[in-house]
Enzyme design. Structure first.
Site, PDB file in Angstrom:
ATOM      1  N   GLU A 166     -45.502-104.554  -3.146  1.00 63.83           N
ATOM      2  CA  GLU A 166     -45.295-105.357  -1.436  1.00 63.83           C
ATOM      3  C   GLU A 166     -46.385-106.526  -1.599  1.00 63.83           C
ATOM      4  O   GLU A 166     -47.247-106.534  -2.033  1.00 63.83           O
ATOM      5  CB  GLU A 166     -45.293-104.634  -0.452  1.00 63.83           C
ATOM      6  CG  GLU A 166     -44.317-103.208  -0.277  1.00 63.83           C
ATOM      7  CD  GLU A 166     -44.531-102.517   0.860  1.00 63.83           C
ATOM      8  OE1 GLU A 166     -43.481-101.849   1.199  1.00 63.83           O
ATOM      9  OE2 GLU A 166     -45.711-102.246   1.196  1.00 63.83           O
ATOM     10  N   ASP A 182     -43.710 -94.975   0.416  1.00 60.66           N
ATOM     11  CA  ASP A 182     -42.159 -94.192   0.868  1.00 60.66           C
ATOM     12  C   ASP A 182     -42.082 -93.541  -0.511  1.00 60.66           C
ATOM     13  O   ASP A 182     -41.459 -92.389  -0.406  1.00 60.66           O
ATOM     14  CB  ASP A 182     -41.096 -95.465   0.434  1.00 60.66           C
ATOM     15  CG  ASP A 182     -41.083 -96.378   1.618  1.00 60.66           C
ATOM     16  OD1 ASP A 182     -41.112 -95.683   2.723  1.00 60.66           O
ATOM     17  OD2 ASP A 182     -40.988 -97.490   1.533  1.00 60.66           O
TER      18      ASP A 182
END
Length: 397
Positions: A166, A182
């Site tokens: 990210e 996640d």
């Protein structure tokens, strides 16, 4: 570099779990593929990102990248090609199979360098089969993108070995993290060069296998291991019926009981906030909004009652509470957040998923839950003058 870090909880404000973003207007005129070893930023402002496949699990010919996210200028959703062109998501991008093909193949051998434009999003990497991103209308009818959900068996990407990195790359520099919030499936490390030289996310040798084995052996957590594909985070485990939705409930009750008769002090950096549970709600001094008792799901997702607005008031307090719950430090100390990792995850119930992720990182830093940045323990780095970014798919064994 910015004075205030951009933690994961605000790094990708436009990026929701189901569908994110929308289109972008401007395109960046970088060359179609940047030469390996090139350093950036390029003249058009894109940054050179060099990807190295040292996974040992798949050759370059079986690895694909996907650069997807949000246009920072418009909030619209887009994807980037290898040359750094930011291209609006369009419903017409779905092919005859119903899915887009935004894939960027790796070079036949050696490193692959792409150009990254200003945007906020993710770089996905898939080993073996391609990922299937579907262009869909959002709630306002604008083109958006449905992302892979590796914890949902009916998702077309469930059987695909994949993971992601990210980032937000903008006028103030590169802000990025190597995340396990996640799930964890493909080990990777990030090396950011600029005003400083920083690396994070590197697993110890054999770390992937140890993570899978230790999560599988941990009471109550074993169902989070999905074959040899990935380990999913407990919050997603709750969503799909693989983890106990009441896991933290007893601890939550104990914390609420403790602070009904004792004051909690939260050090936010800007000020100390003191609070007590009154009428079943955690009430703090200053302009901090009252915080209701969270659920177990709220704890793992650091959401719901623990949502942390970027306001400098309620946000830091909620983040400290979220970190204290996941690290199980709130009963041990009435001064939060604590900064000694030796005291983290020391009593049950605790977030053993996050504990195991940290235990096998060479620098001890991981992103095992969304507030793991509290105290600086997350695999997050940033630089205000980046010159190169290196992503390495590291060895599976």
């Amino acid at each position: 570099m910015s004075d205030t870090p951009v933690p994961r909880r605000s790094l990708l404000r436009g990026l929701a779990l189901g569908a994110i973003g929308a289109p972008l207007v401007a395109a960046f005129g970088a060359p179609s593929v940047a030469a390996a070893g090139t350093r950036g930023p390029f003249a058009d402002g894109t940054l050179a990102v060099t990807v190295t496949n040292d996974s040992g699990a798949a050759g370059n010919d079986a690895v694909r990248l996907y650069v997807v996210g949000t246009d920072l200028a418009t909030g619209a959703q887009a994807h980037a090609d290898a040359g750094g062109n930011l291209i609006p998501v369009s419903l017409s991008d779905n092919g005859s199979d119903g899915y887009t093909d935004y894939s960027i193949p790796l070079a036949g051998s050696g490193d692959t360098t792409i150009a990254l434009p200003h945007m906020s999003g993710r770089i996905y990497f898939a080993l073996g089969d391609p990922l299937r991103f579907k262009a869909v209308p959002d709630g306002n009818g604008n083109p958006a993108l449905a992302y892979p959900a590796g914890w949902v068996e009916s998702d077309p990407n469930y059987p695909v070995l994949h993971d992601f990195f990210e980032f937000t790359y903008d006028g103030s520099g590169m802000h990025c993290n190597n995340t396990q919030v996640d799930m964890f499936g493909v080990p990777s490390s990030v090396h950011l060069v600029g005003a400083a030289d920083q690396t994070t996310g590197t697993l110890e040798a054999g770390g992937r296998g140890r993570i899978f084995a230790e999560v599988a052996a941990q009471a109550g957590f074993g169902s989070l291991v999905l074959d040899d594909l990935r380990v999913i985070a407990p919050g997603h485990g709750i969503e799909v019926g693989r983890f106990a939705a009441d896991y933290f409930d007893g601890y939550l009750d104990d914390v609420w009981s403790k602070y009904a008769g004792e004051t909690l002090t939260v050090h936010t950096g800007g000020a100390d906030r003191t609070g007590r549970v009154t009428g079943g709600v955690f009430t703090f001094d200053g302009a901090v909004a009252p915080i209701s008792k969270p659920t177990t799901s709220d704890v793992f997702f650091c959401a719901g009652a623990l949502a942390a607005p970027n306001d400098g008031l309620t946000g830091p307090v909620a983040a400290a509470l979220g970190a204290g719950f996941n690290r199980s430090t709130l009963l041990a100390s009435a001064s939060q957040p604590t900064d000694d990792p030796a005291g983290f995850y020391a009593t049950d119930p605790t977030n053993h998923y996050a504990r195991i992720m940290h235990a096998h990182m060479t620098d001890g830093r991981a992103y095992g839950f969304p507030f793991d940045d509290v105290g600086g323990f997350a695999s997050y780095i940033e630089d205000g003058a980046p010159t190169a970014l290196h992503l390495t798919l590291t060895a599976f064994s």
